[in-house]
Write a protein that holds these residues in place. Structure first.
Motif, PDB file in Angstrom:
ATOM      1  N   SER A  28       0.423  -1.118   0.083  1.00 40.76           N
ATOM      2  CA  SER A  28       0.041   0.140   0.583  1.00 40.76           C
ATOM      3  C   SER A  28       1.014   0.864   0.214  1.00 40.76           C
ATOM      4  CB  SER A  28      -1.229  -0.074   0.782  1.00 40.76           C
ATOM      5  OG  SER A  28      -0.626  -0.126   2.264  1.00 40.76           O
ATOM      6  N   GLY A  29       1.870   0.696   0.296  1.00 39.66           N
ATOM      7  CA  GLY A  29       2.874   2.656  -0.187  1.00 39.66           C
ATOM      8  C   GLY A  29       3.563   2.772   1.205  1.00 39.66           C
ATOM      9  N   LEU A  30       3.122   2.030   2.661  1.00 39.39           N
ATOM     10  CA  LEU A  30       3.353   2.517   3.764  1.00 39.39           C
ATOM     11  C   LEU A  30       4.355   1.994   4.027  1.00 39.39           C
ATOM     12  CD1 LEU A  30      -0.775   2.718   5.527  1.00 39.39           C
ATOM     13  CD2 LEU A  30       0.471   4.433   4.258  1.00 39.39           C
ATOM     14  N   MET A  31       4.619   2.771   5.146  1.00 39.00           N
ATOM     15  CA  MET A  31       6.187   2.242   5.884  1.00 39.00           C
ATOM     16  C   MET A  31       5.512   1.494   7.023  1.00 39.00           C
ATOM     17  SD  MET A  31       8.397   5.616   5.728  1.00 39.00           S
ATOM     18  CE  MET A  31       6.943   6.805   7.120  1.00 39.00           C
ATOM     19  N   VAL A  32       6.276   0.454   7.237  1.00 36.41           N
ATOM     20  CA  VAL A  32       6.417  -0.722   7.961  1.00 36.41           C
ATOM     21  C   VAL A  32       6.823  -0.727   9.909  1.00 36.41           C
ATOM     22  CG1 VAL A  32       5.749  -2.955   8.659  1.00 36.41           C
ATOM     23  CG2 VAL A  32       5.128  -2.089   7.050  1.00 36.41           C
ATOM     24  N   PRO A  33       6.395  -0.223  10.423  1.00 37.11           N
ATOM     25  CA  PRO A  33       7.620   0.169  12.047  1.00 37.11           C
ATOM     26  C   PRO A  33       8.311  -1.485  12.135  1.00 37.11           C
ATOM     27  CG  PRO A  33       5.367  -0.098  12.756  1.00 37.11           C
ATOM     28  CD  PRO A  33       4.867   0.029  11.053  1.00 37.11           C
ATOM     29  N   LEU A  34       8.933  -1.446  12.740  1.00 35.25           N
ATOM     30  CA  LEU A  34      10.363  -2.711  13.366  1.00 35.25           C
ATOM     31  C   LEU A  34       9.790  -3.040  14.494  1.00 35.25           C
ATOM     32  CD1 LEU A  34      13.696  -2.306  11.809  1.00 35.25           C
ATOM     33  CD2 LEU A  34      11.967  -3.390  11.100  1.00 35.25           C
ATOM     34  N   THR A  35       9.451  -4.117  14.791  1.00 43.69           N
ATOM     35  CA  THR A  35       9.121  -4.768  16.725  1.00 43.69           C
ATOM     36  C   THR A  35      10.436  -5.481  17.044  1.00 43.69           C
ATOM     37  OG1 THR A  35       7.123  -5.398  14.948  1.00 43.69           O
ATOM     38  CG2 THR A  35       7.213  -6.081  16.796  1.00 43.69           C
ATOM     39  N   SER A  36      10.204  -4.827  18.751  1.00 45.90           N
ATOM     40  CA  SER A  36      10.862  -5.217  19.693  1.00 45.90           C
ATOM     41  C   SER A  36      10.797  -6.902  19.994  1.00 45.90           C
ATOM     42  CB  SER A  36      10.952  -4.450  20.366  1.00 45.90           C
ATOM     43  OG  SER A  36       9.595  -4.814  21.860  1.00 45.90           O
ATOM     44  N   MET A  37      11.358  -7.824  20.106  1.00 50.41           N
ATOM     45  CA  MET A  37      11.094  -9.256  21.100  1.00 50.41           C
ATOM     46  C   MET A  37       9.893  -9.394  22.046  1.00 50.41           C
ATOM     47  SD  MET A  37      15.395  -9.626  21.767  1.00 50.41           S
ATOM     48  CE  MET A  37      14.840 -11.777  22.122  1.00 50.41           C
ATOM     49  N   THR A  38      10.035  -7.981  22.580  1.00 53.53           N
ATOM     50  CA  THR A  38       8.108  -8.203  22.859  1.00 53.53           C
ATOM     51  C   THR A  38       6.717  -8.186  22.256  1.00 53.53           C
ATOM     52  OG1 THR A  38       8.799  -6.459  24.418  1.00 53.53           O
ATOM     53  CG2 THR A  38       9.573  -7.886  25.561  1.00 53.53           C
ATOM     54  N   GLY A  39       7.099  -7.435  21.321  1.00 54.35           N
ATOM     55  CA  GLY A  39       5.961  -7.024  20.446  1.00 54.35           C
ATOM     56  C   GLY A  39       5.694  -5.364  19.808  1.00 54.35           C
ATOM     57  N   ILE A  40       5.885  -4.430  21.142  1.00 58.04           N
ATOM     58  CA  ILE A  40       6.247  -3.324  20.985  1.00 58.04           C
ATOM     59  C   ILE A  40       6.903  -2.816  19.494  1.00 58.04           C
ATOM     60  CG2 ILE A  40       6.954  -1.129  21.822  1.00 58.04           C
ATOM     61  CD1 ILE A  40       7.616  -2.523  24.559  1.00 58.04           C
ATOM     62  N   ASP A  41       6.240  -2.134  18.950  1.00 52.46           N
ATOM     63  CA  ASP A  41       6.971  -1.792  17.551  1.00 52.46           C
ATOM     64  C   ASP A  41       6.919  -0.149  17.600  1.00 52.46           C
ATOM     65  OD1 ASP A  41       4.807  -3.789  16.261  1.00 52.46           O
ATOM     66  OD2 ASP A  41       3.121  -2.575  16.387  1.00 52.46           O
ATOM     67  N   ILE A  42       8.260   0.040  16.643  1.00 52.89           N
ATOM     68  CA  ILE A  42       9.156   0.853  16.735  1.00 52.89           C
ATOM     69  C   ILE A  42       8.989   1.518  15.305  1.00 52.89           C
ATOM     70  CG2 ILE A  42      11.822   2.391  17.401  1.00 52.89           C
ATOM     71  CD1 ILE A  42      11.315   0.166  19.865  1.00 52.89           C
ATOM     72  N   MET A  43       9.227   2.689  15.859  1.00 51.36           N
ATOM     73  CA  MET A  43       9.117   4.378  14.653  1.00 51.36           C
ATOM     74  C   MET A  43      10.372   5.113  14.707  1.00 51.36           C
ATOM     75  SD  MET A  43       8.949   3.790  11.513  1.00 51.36           S
ATOM     76  CE  MET A  43       9.748   4.816  10.091  1.00 51.36           C
TER      77      MET A  43
END
Length: 209
Positions: free
Chosen positions: A94-109
């Protein structure tokens, strides 16, 4: 004719043509869903703002809430380092950036996730910094986030102002330390939040003991 009190419930004038000021708040992408947004701010750097942001996010995630961190400290990002998150942010179909996720599941940008090397400096002017913040909120795929924490840059400059005006922030947590100089500078951040009608949820005083 009596003077208008600027309160439509008591004003005797015909105010049918008067419009409410338009909100500057932007909406995230239609594929994103964010329930609550909490900013973590300080007037001065080095008081532990990013650490408090990280601890709040970890605690929220442990309570079973889907949690995200938007690292708005564009020129001094530290959230990816705190969580040991490395790699390049990528875009989806869709052209959106996908945040990376920490080992515990927290989405980070964070800007450190779009730089070639994390040591590279970000040498951008204020308008560019504000545009990046807008993109991080609007052009990132935030999926079913119960709580998003925004790690603000220190001070009361362009980026905090953009965040207050553009993002519907539900409240802020202020981080400070007991030195008189810090308290004076943090007061500026408190007064800025009050001027922008942003609720202050808590104050964390680091280095108290």
């Amino acid at each position: 004719m009596s003077e208008c009190t600027h309160n439509c419930s008591t004003c005797s004038q015909n105010c049918s043509s008067r419009k409410e000021p338009e909100s500057l708040h932007e909406k995230p992408h239609e594929l994103s869903k964010i329930k609550k947004v909490i900013g973590v701010v300080s007037g001065k750097g080095g008081v532990g703002k990013s650490l408090v942001t990280s601890l709040l996010a970890v605690s929220t995630q442990r309570k079973g809430f889907k949690t995200a961190i938007l690292d708005a400290d564009i020129t001094g990002p530290s959230i990816p380092k705190v969580f040991g998150v490395k790699g390049d942010v990528y875009g989806d179909e869709s052209g959106l950036m996908v945040p990376l996720t920490s080992m515990t599941g927290i989405d980070i940008m964070s800007t450190n996730l779009i730089l070639e090397r994390e040591e590279d400096p970000v040498i951008w002017r204020g308008s560019m910094l504000s545009n990046v913040l807008q993109q991080f909120y609007r052009d990132v795929l935030w999926i079913d986030e119960d709580v998003m924490y925004i790690d603000m840059p220190p001070g009361t400059g362009d980026v905090p102002l953009t965040a207050y005006q553009m993002i519907p922030i539900d409240g802020i947590v202020i981080v400070t330390s007991p030195q008189d100089l810090v308290s004076m500078i943090v007061s500026k951040a408190v007064n800025m939040a009050k001027m922008m009608n942003i609720p202050i949820l808590a104050i964390v005083e680091n280095y108290s003991y």
